[in-house]
Write an enzyme that holds these catalytic residues in place. Structure first.
Site, mmCIF file in Angstrom:
data_model
loop_
_atom_site.group_PDB
_atom_site.id
_atom_site.type_symbol
_atom_site.label_atom_id
_atom_site.label_comp_id
_atom_site.label_asym_id
_atom_site.label_seq_id
_atom_site.Cartn_x
_atom_site.Cartn_y
_atom_site.Cartn_z
ATOM 1 N N HIS A 37 0.443 7.217 -1.309
ATOM 2 C CA HIS A 37 -0.327 5.996 -1.607
ATOM 3 C C HIS A 37 0.741 4.865 -1.764
ATOM 4 C CE1 HIS A 37 -3.521 8.859 -2.451
ATOM 5 N NE2 HIS A 37 -4.481 7.729 -2.438
ATOM 6 N N GLU A 74 -0.217 4.745 3.861
ATOM 7 C CA GLU A 74 -0.837 3.594 3.363
ATOM 8 C C GLU A 74 -2.127 3.467 4.173
ATOM 9 O OE1 GLU A 74 -0.749 1.475 0.443
ATOM 10 O OE2 GLU A 74 -2.606 0.844 1.490
ATOM 11 N N ASP A 123 -5.099 7.981 5.546
ATOM 12 C CA ASP A 123 -5.639 8.421 4.278
ATOM 13 C C ASP A 123 -4.615 9.205 3.612
ATOM 14 O OD1 ASP A 123 -7.020 9.438 2.222
ATOM 15 O OD2 ASP A 123 -8.813 9.058 3.056
ATOM 16 N N ASP A 178 -0.103 8.323 -5.860
ATOM 17 C CA ASP A 178 -0.359 7.335 -6.925
ATOM 18 C C ASP A 178 -1.600 6.755 -6.519
ATOM 19 O OD1 ASP A 178 0.357 5.517 -8.716
ATOM 20 O OD2 ASP A 178 2.033 4.468 -7.545
HETATM 21 N N1 SAM Z 1 3.082 3.869 -4.966
HETATM 22 C C1 SAM Z 1 3.062 2.548 -5.039
HETATM 23 C C2 SAM Z 1 4.495 2.046 -5.867
HETATM 24 O O1 SAM Z 1 4.688 2.920 -6.782
HETATM 25 O O2 SAM Z 1 4.944 1.239 -5.514
HETATM 26 C C3 SAM Z 1 1.975 1.801 -5.473
HETATM 27 C C4 SAM Z 1 0.636 2.358 -5.012
HETATM 28 S S1 SAM Z 1 -0.746 1.575 -5.351
HETATM 29 C C5 SAM Z 1 -1.071 2.129 -6.911
HETATM 30 C C6 SAM Z 1 -2.017 2.402 -4.497
HETATM 31 C C7 SAM Z 1 -1.947 2.005 -3.184
HETATM 32 O O3 SAM Z 1 -2.773 3.301 -2.546
HETATM 33 C C8 SAM Z 1 -2.467 0.689 -2.499
HETATM 34 O O4 SAM Z 1 -1.656 0.013 -1.705
HETATM 35 C C9 SAM Z 1 -3.812 1.080 -1.857
HETATM 36 O O5 SAM Z 1 -3.918 0.199 -0.765
HETATM 37 C C10 SAM Z 1 -3.426 2.457 -1.464
HETATM 38 N N2 SAM Z 1 -4.736 3.268 -0.916
HETATM 39 C C11 SAM Z 1 -5.963 3.387 -1.418
HETATM 40 N N3 SAM Z 1 -6.567 4.472 -0.843
HETATM 41 C C12 SAM Z 1 -5.873 4.937 -0.279
HETATM 42 C C13 SAM Z 1 -5.807 6.213 0.620
HETATM 43 N N4 SAM Z 1 -7.087 7.003 0.414
HETATM 44 N N5 SAM Z 1 -4.711 6.707 1.293
HETATM 45 C C14 SAM Z 1 -3.590 5.995 1.454
HETATM 46 N N6 SAM Z 1 -3.389 4.724 0.658
HETATM 47 C C15 SAM Z 1 -4.527 4.392 -0.165
#
Ligand code: SAM
Length: 308
Positions: free
Chosen positions: A41, A120, A145, A166
């Site tokens: 994520h 992402e 995903d 995350d």
């Molecule tokens: N890991 C990043 C950091 O530490 O800088 C922050 C991530 S943020 C908490 C969560 C991210 O996950 C968001 O950008 C959101 O768009 C993305 N997201 C949400 N559902 C997701 C999924 N099923 N798969 C991948 N990304 C996803």
């Protein structure tokens, strides 16, 4: 998918998570062999702290802003230094304008042989992340995903590395998905390092999450948390947690130094607490390279939150 990490970039939870991720990368770098970080994520990778969003929601002020001004205990300073070096490298002089998301953080820590797979799901964020790393042969940005990636992208071909999970915790069921995702990934990559982030907000949900992790039978699960204020009703984010799977043998000692220091700096005055305990340890087994094979010892940490 309405979540935008830009509102939270550099806050206390990011600081805690990113310092621990830095410690894990520094550990993996002790061996010449390449490693891969799988960031399920990933976000957009780079956050502007001077822009409209950060001004509307200046959470970073009480996160990275405080850490940069803090007098850390002597033992904590060298452990935080590699993370602060990344922050300083992105910012001019003493000004703080840019904060690295996890993909940019780990990429900056890499040696030439190390690799990142950054996933992402949000199309616009994935595109921005792709632009940030355009032409970078060490980074693969994947618009997919992240939960699927946990199954499909492990084990990495390097056979050693870190899986960072995350999720935004905006939808119901994220705790269950974390447990399920870890089980699937661990079956295929039992020796990998894993860092699973979760919010301290709903005490019952965290309790059930930890019980569910324990019930998986996966060994070597370390629970690391800081809280910046007491839990409240109605619930509001009051802390940041990480489940660390197969933590390097050095990490527990480092966290015993880091967590109280971070809880004190990032917590409300006199309110910072930390917790460090094994959910499951493991009987000693010969395995010299955490990140590739299982690490050696399991021990029991303190079961209750501690004063910072
Ligand atoms: N890991 C990043 C950091 O530490 O800088 C922050 C991530 S943020 C908490 C969560 C991210 O996950 C968001 O950008 C959101 O768009 C993305 N997201 C949400 N559902 C997701 C999924 N099923 N798969 C991948 N990304 C996803």
């Amino acid at each position: 998918m309405n979540y935008s990490h830009a509102f939270h970039a550099g806050n206390f939870a990011d600081v805690m998570k990113h310092i621990v991720v830095t410690r894990l990368c520094e550990y993996l770098k002790k061996k010449d062999a390449a490693f891969r970080v799988i960031d399920t994520h990933a976000g957009i990778g780079r956050y502007d702290l001077t822009g409209e969003i950060a001004r509307r929601s200046p959470e970073w002020v009480d996160g990275i802003g405080r850490l940069l001004k803090a007098e850390l205990p002597a033992k904590a300073r060298p452990l935080v230094e590699p993370y602060l070096e990344v922050i300083r490298g992105l910012n001019p002089g003493d000004r703080l304008e840019t904060y690295p998301g996890s993909p940019l953080l780990v990429r900056t820590l890499f040696r030439p042989q190390d690799r990142l797979s950054a996933l992402e799901l949000h199309p616009e964020y994935a595109e921005r992340l792709g632009r940030l790393f355009a032409g970078d042969v060490q980074v693969r940005v994947i618009h997919l995903d992240g939960w699927l990636a946990l199954n499909a992208h492990v084990p990495p071909k390097e056979k050693r590395g870190l899986v960072l999970v995350d999720p935004p915790f905006e939808e119901k069921g994220e705790f269950e998905r974390l447990v399920d995702g870890l089980q699937k990934a661990h079956r295929k990559f039992p020796g990998g390092l894993y860092a699973l982030w979760y919010p301290l907000k709903d005490t019952r949900a965290v309790h059930d999450f930890v019980s569910a992790l324990e019930a998986t039978g996966i060994p070597r699960l370390l629970r690391a948390e800081i809280s910046i204020r007491p839990a409240s009703n109605p619930p509001r984010l009051h802390g940041s947690g990480l489940i660390l799977v197969n933590p390097p043998f050095t990490l527990e000692g480092e966290l015993r130094v880091l967590l109280p220091a971070l809880a004190q700096v990032l917590g409300d005055p006199g309110q910072g607490r930390h917790r460090l305990e094994w959910i499951r340890g493991e009987a000693p087994a010969a395995a010299p390279d955490p990140g590739a094979t299982r690490a050696r010892t399991g021990s029991t940490g303190s079961p209750r939150p501690r004063r910072a």
